[in-house]
Scaffold this motif. Structure first.
Motif, PDB file in Angstrom:
ATOM      1  N   UNK A 139      37.024  54.380  29.217  1.00  0.00           N
ATOM      2  CA  UNK A 139      37.934  53.668  30.214  1.00  0.00           C
ATOM      3  C   UNK A 139      38.523  52.561  29.482  1.00  0.00           C
ATOM      4  N   UNK A 142      41.247  53.701  27.342  1.00  0.00           N
ATOM      5  CA  UNK A 142      42.480  54.346  28.160  1.00  0.00           C
ATOM      6  C   UNK A 142      43.346  53.389  28.578  1.00  0.00           C
ATOM      7  N   UNK A 143      42.782  52.225  29.146  1.00  0.00           N
ATOM      8  CA  UNK A 143      43.372  50.927  29.685  1.00  0.00           C
ATOM      9  C   UNK A 143      44.308  50.526  28.588  1.00  0.00           C
ATOM     10  N   UNK A 147      48.236  49.983  28.809  1.00  0.00           N
ATOM     11  CA  UNK A 147      48.797  48.555  29.068  1.00  0.00           C
ATOM     12  C   UNK A 147      49.662  48.338  27.805  1.00  0.00           C
TER      13      UNK A 147
ATOM     14  N   UNK B 383      47.146  37.156  40.560  1.00  0.00           N
ATOM     15  CA  UNK B 383      46.474  37.928  41.153  1.00  0.00           C
ATOM     16  C   UNK B 383      47.293  39.382  41.390  1.00  0.00           C
ATOM     17  N   UNK B 385      48.444  41.075  38.969  1.00  0.00           N
ATOM     18  CA  UNK B 385      48.302  41.718  37.419  1.00  0.00           C
ATOM     19  C   UNK B 385      46.734  42.059  37.564  1.00  0.00           C
ATOM     20  N   UNK B 386      45.767  41.168  38.183  1.00  0.00           N
ATOM     21  CA  UNK B 386      44.384  41.456  38.264  1.00  0.00           C
ATOM     22  C   UNK B 386      44.270  42.629  39.092  1.00  0.00           C
ATOM     23  N   UNK B 388      46.459  44.958  39.739  1.00  0.00           N
ATOM     24  CA  UNK B 388      46.967  46.397  39.144  1.00  0.00           C
ATOM     25  C   UNK B 388      45.818  46.721  37.950  1.00  0.00           C
ATOM     26  N   UNK B 389      45.277  45.795  37.317  1.00  0.00           N
ATOM     27  CA  UNK B 389      44.278  46.177  36.226  1.00  0.00           C
ATOM     28  C   UNK B 389      43.112  47.128  36.973  1.00  0.00           C
ATOM     29  N   UNK B 390      42.722  46.232  37.957  1.00  0.00           N
ATOM     30  CA  UNK B 390      41.641  47.028  38.747  1.00  0.00           C
ATOM     31  C   UNK B 390      42.047  48.464  38.998  1.00  0.00           C
ATOM     32  N   UNK B 392      44.322  50.305  37.653  1.00  0.00           N
ATOM     33  CA  UNK B 392      44.267  51.213  36.435  1.00  0.00           C
ATOM     34  C   UNK B 392      43.303  51.589  35.727  1.00  0.00           C
ATOM     35  N   UNK B 393      41.970  50.347  35.993  1.00  0.00           N
ATOM     36  CA  UNK B 393      40.607  50.981  35.466  1.00  0.00           C
ATOM     37  C   UNK B 393      40.258  52.070  36.222  1.00  0.00           C
ATOM     38  N   UNK B 396      41.984  55.443  35.144  1.00  0.00           N
ATOM     39  CA  UNK B 396      41.460  55.735  33.749  1.00  0.00           C
ATOM     40  C   UNK B 396      40.304  56.317  34.085  1.00  0.00           C
TER      41      UNK B 396
END
Lengths: 361, 454
Positions: A139, A142-143, A147, B383, B385-386, B388-390, B392-393, B396
């Motif tokens: 994971x 992949x991120x 990014x 916030x 971005x965080x 969006x990261x979550x 995307x995690x 993925x």
């Protein structure tokens, strides 16, 4: 313990992002303190350390194919001493990562949220990294692939806009005081180049590993190009002034002004920087979580991710009192500190391993 | 003789069964009853057979078959005729250019529609019954040697494990066979279009046709494939590529636009050009709420309107939409409850989310916009971005039947970009998607007009 496998290309992404994430912002000013206007030369010189890091990781992997560095330590030094060295590295990961997460928090407070308390910012990031590490190395990789291209497109797209303001005279005179200042600057930069040693901690999870040499060298080339570009953009715009800024790259982006409507957009590209720093902290957090689970002989490392991220957040809060101390640390203590763990210790381990092979035949 | 009126074709029963039974002479009849096998050959019906017990017989009856009972023997005669809907263009997935046939509620006709498009004998179908009470027929369809045998086996096993009273729609099955049942994202692609399912089959995917519903599921899928519309392949590739970019941009907009607006308005006003900032500020002057509350009010209003528009009968629905959009929006702005920039942002976000060609893919986006909005209100761009990261995690880490959900972006598969980032012309698409494993990668294509002069 880890079921997931990553490709050689994904390792290159992870390595590249690990090195540039924290350095891209402060690299010119740190190197500039010693090298003056030649800090872009330092960025090239210091690449030797990156090359050395890759060399160590690959040679160790040749001696102990597919083993995690912690397993190598135990084979080399015996069970107790090997474990001790492993524990030392765990503390290094914790401390280094706490520095990174604190650097992130200080930066966020400067640029985005001046009134938000540090614990909230650090806590949020630590929780996200815990989540990513729980997902496993796949994971994470992949991120990174998702990014990194986005962030790079945004940054270099913005650097293109600044080209009309580049003053090429600012480079001159090159090597005004001889080569020594650039070498000194290069020594400061190897703090980050040395992080290529993280390759050793990623190799055990490779699926094939056939082209790992090629890809890790590509990552190194990518880092050099990025550093030189970043150095040039700030040097060509601000000249020797660059060395007085804390975050020169940030100043370059702040400088952008297109037709008086596309201006002050500095927050946007820096929001994309959060994507890369998340990756870096996660890579180190993964190394720590996996290492801890390995030393404790646990069957799964995932359950450790969240508790250790709490430890990470706490250490991040405690580690330095303010930005100034942090920058002090990066320009005075950290070169020797990081060299010790990133370059010196692995070199000694490699040497010892070689000698052991020779003696045993 | 027994049959259920309405399920059985009585004309055929009269014509073929009764007539031949009446015309049979007594001697032959005696012989016929005594014979041990192949008794059904006296009746001109293509599908028939013996029935051994009442349980079986009742099942046949409720399936529309006629039962013929002679002394101690029983036979079923397949003379089924359900009333079915016309094959029409599916209302939910209209196209301008392309075939207009859609699936209907009968599984047999649906599989026939697929068979009509793909004539190869390698097109395989396997049927099973699911549902203790409904005993709904479910068929999995795939092209042999293209679809991954492992995926076929997984799907078949998971379908067989389902234990439920009734299956009224294919979504029942969807929830049972997913890899990540708690994820808000759909891991199979529902479609009512025959050509969409056929093209998925040709790519080596598997289709699940359920009786009594026009919605056919295809799997495995990826998130980018949900952003593809069948029409991309029917229009010229240059235009399709441009539309695809637009769609990707709008998809990102539909998640991030409200949060971006909130973060910039709350924390980074300096990013907005001065004149625009002035006009926004003057519009906001009379509003007592912070931007976050404003956006939440407007989003809630928008979602209610959308819901009302779908549930109500068509004529009333239009009225609600018009009243809602014009009257309430205008009145709310002039009453000083919300400011006009918010209306623009929320309306544009709404339009953007309509451009996602798969309705099912738009749903999680609608839902996830709210937490993202709230965290942006608290932490600004950081916030967002965080958040969006979550997101995307999560994206993925999920897989649809062994295929990474974010493929070909993560992990990167450059070979697949020609059908994701652009829509390459057909003569360039010499590879099937590498993400759908187990198929021979090359798909033969010829050169365009080989005889043309350069």
């Amino acid at each position: 313990m880890e079921q997931g496998r990553i490709s050689d290309g994904q390792v290159a992404y992870l390595l590249y992002v690990t090195v540039i994430a924290t350095s891209i912002l402060i690299m010119p000013s740190i190197a500039g303190q010693q090298a003056g206007r030649d800090f872009w030369l330092s960025a090239i010189i210091a690449a030797v350390f990156g090359f050395w890091g890759i060399f160590i990781a690959l040679s160790l992997n040749k001696l102990y194919p597919g083993l995690h560095p912690f397993e190598m330590f135990e084979q080399l030094l015996g069970s107790y001493l090997g474990k001790l060295l492993g524990i030392v590295y765990l503390f290094f990961f914790l401390h280094a990562n706490a520095l990174f997460i604190r650097q992130y928090a200080e930066f966020v407070i400067t640029v985005f949220l001046p009134k938000t308390p540090v614990p909230a910012i650090i806590g949020l990031m630590a929780a996200v990294c815990a989540l990513a590490v729980r997902g496993g190395i796949e994971v994470l990789a992949r991120t990174a692939q998702l990014f990194l291209p986005i962030s790079l497109i945004v940054w270099f797209g913005l650097l293109l806009i600044t080209i009309p303001d580049w003053e090429f005279q600012n480079i001159l005179p090159i090597l005004e005081f001889g080569a020594l200042p650039s070498l000194k600057g290069g020594f400061l930069l190897q703090t980050w180049y040395g992080e290529f040693i993280m390759l050793a901690f990623l190799i055990p999870f490779l699926s094939s590993g056939k082209h790992i040499k090629k890809y890790s060298l590509w990552a190194l080339v990518g880092v050099i190009i990025t550093f030189v570009l970043i150095s040039f953009s700030s040097l060509l715009i601000f000249g020797i002034e660059t060395t007085n800024f804390i975050y020169p790259f940030f100043e370059v982006i702040r400088y952008i002004n297109v037709g008086s409507f596309f201006e002050n957009i500095d927050a946007l590209p820096l929001a994309f920087w959060i994507l890369t720093i998340y990756l870096k902290i996660s890579v180190f957090h993964y190394a720590m979580v996996y290492g801890t689970a390995h030393l404790l002989k646990l069957s799964d490392y995932r359950s450790l991710s969240l508790p250790l991220s709490l430890l990470l957040a706490a250490t991040g809060l405690w580690i330095v009192p303010n930005t100034q101390k942090l920058i002090d640390f990066f320009s005075s203590v950290s070169p020797t500190y990081f060299t010790c763990f990133n370059t010196l210790l692995p070199s000694i381990v490699l040497l010892a391993a070689w000698i052991q092979r020779k003696v045993k035949g | 003789m027994a049959y259920v009126d309405g399920l059985t074709n009585t004309e055929e029963l009269d014509e073929n069964v009764l007539r031949s039974l009446m015309s049979i002479d007594p001697k032959e009849a005696e012989e016929w009853i005594q014979a041990d096998e192949h008794q059904e050959r006296f009746i001109p019906i293509s599908s028939s057979g013996p029935v051994n017990n009442w349980q079986d017989g009742l099942l046949h009856l409720s399936g529309g078959h006629a039962l013929l009972l002679v002394q101690d023997k029983g036979f079923f005669l397949s003379v089924t005729r359900f009333e079915t809907r016309q094959i029409v263009e599916p209302e939910t997935e209209p196209v301008i250019r392309g075939p207009k046939d859609g699936f209907i509620e009968s599984m047999r006709i649906n599989t026939a529609l697929l068979r009509r498009k793909i004539r190869t004998p390698r097109l395989k179908m396997k049927t099973l019954q699911i549902g203790r009470l409904t005993a709904t027929s479910v068929t999995i369809v795939y092209i042999q040697d293209l679809a991954d045998p492992k995926v076929i086996q997984t799907v078949w096993d998971r379908l067989q494990q389902i234990d439920i009273d009734g299956v009224l729609e294919s979504s029942y099955l969807e929830e049972f066979i997913e890899d990540h049942p708690y994820s808000p994202f759909p891991q199979v692609k529902p479609s009512e279009r025959v050509d969409v399912v056929a093209s998925s089959l040709l790519q080596g995917r598997i289709a699940i046709v359920t009786d009594n519903t026009p919605v056919v599921l295809t799997l495995p899928i990826t998130l980018p494939s949900l952003l593809q519309s069948p029409e991309d392949y029917y229009e010229r590739y240059t235009f399709s590529t441009a539309v695809r970019w637009l769609r990707i941009a709008l998809f990102i907009c539909s998640i991030t636009l409200p949060s971006l607006y909130i973060s910039i308005m709350t924390f980074h006003q300096e990013m907005i050009p001065t004149q625009l900032l002035n006009s926004i500020a003057s519009a906001r002057e009379a509003i007592p709420f912070p931007t976050l509350i404003e956006v939440l009010i407007m989003e809630a209003a928008f979602e209610s309107l959308r819901e009302a528009g779908i549930r109500l009968p068509k004529q009333v629905g239009f009225a609600v939409t018009i009243v809602g959009a014009l009257v309430i929006g205008e009145a709310a702005v002039s009453a000083g409850i919300i400011s006009s920039p918010i209306v623009i942002v929320v309306a544009f976000t709404g339009i953007a989310s309509f451009t996602v060609p798969r309705f099912a893919a738009g749903l999680p986006i609608r839902l996830l916009r709210f937490p993202l909005t709230v965290i942006s209100g608290i932490f600004g761009l950081v916030g967002m971005m965080i958040g969006l990261i979550v997101l995307c995690i999560h994206l993925c880490s999920i897989k649809s039947f062994g295929v990474n959900y974010m493929s070909p972006f993560a992990p990167i598969r450059t070979g697949d970009f020609k059908d994701v980032i652009v829509r390459a012309p057909w003569w360039k698409m010499n590879q099937r998607p590498s993400t759908v494993h187990g198929n021979p990668n090359r798909q033969p294509v010829s050169k365009p007009s080989a005889d043309r002069k350069e």
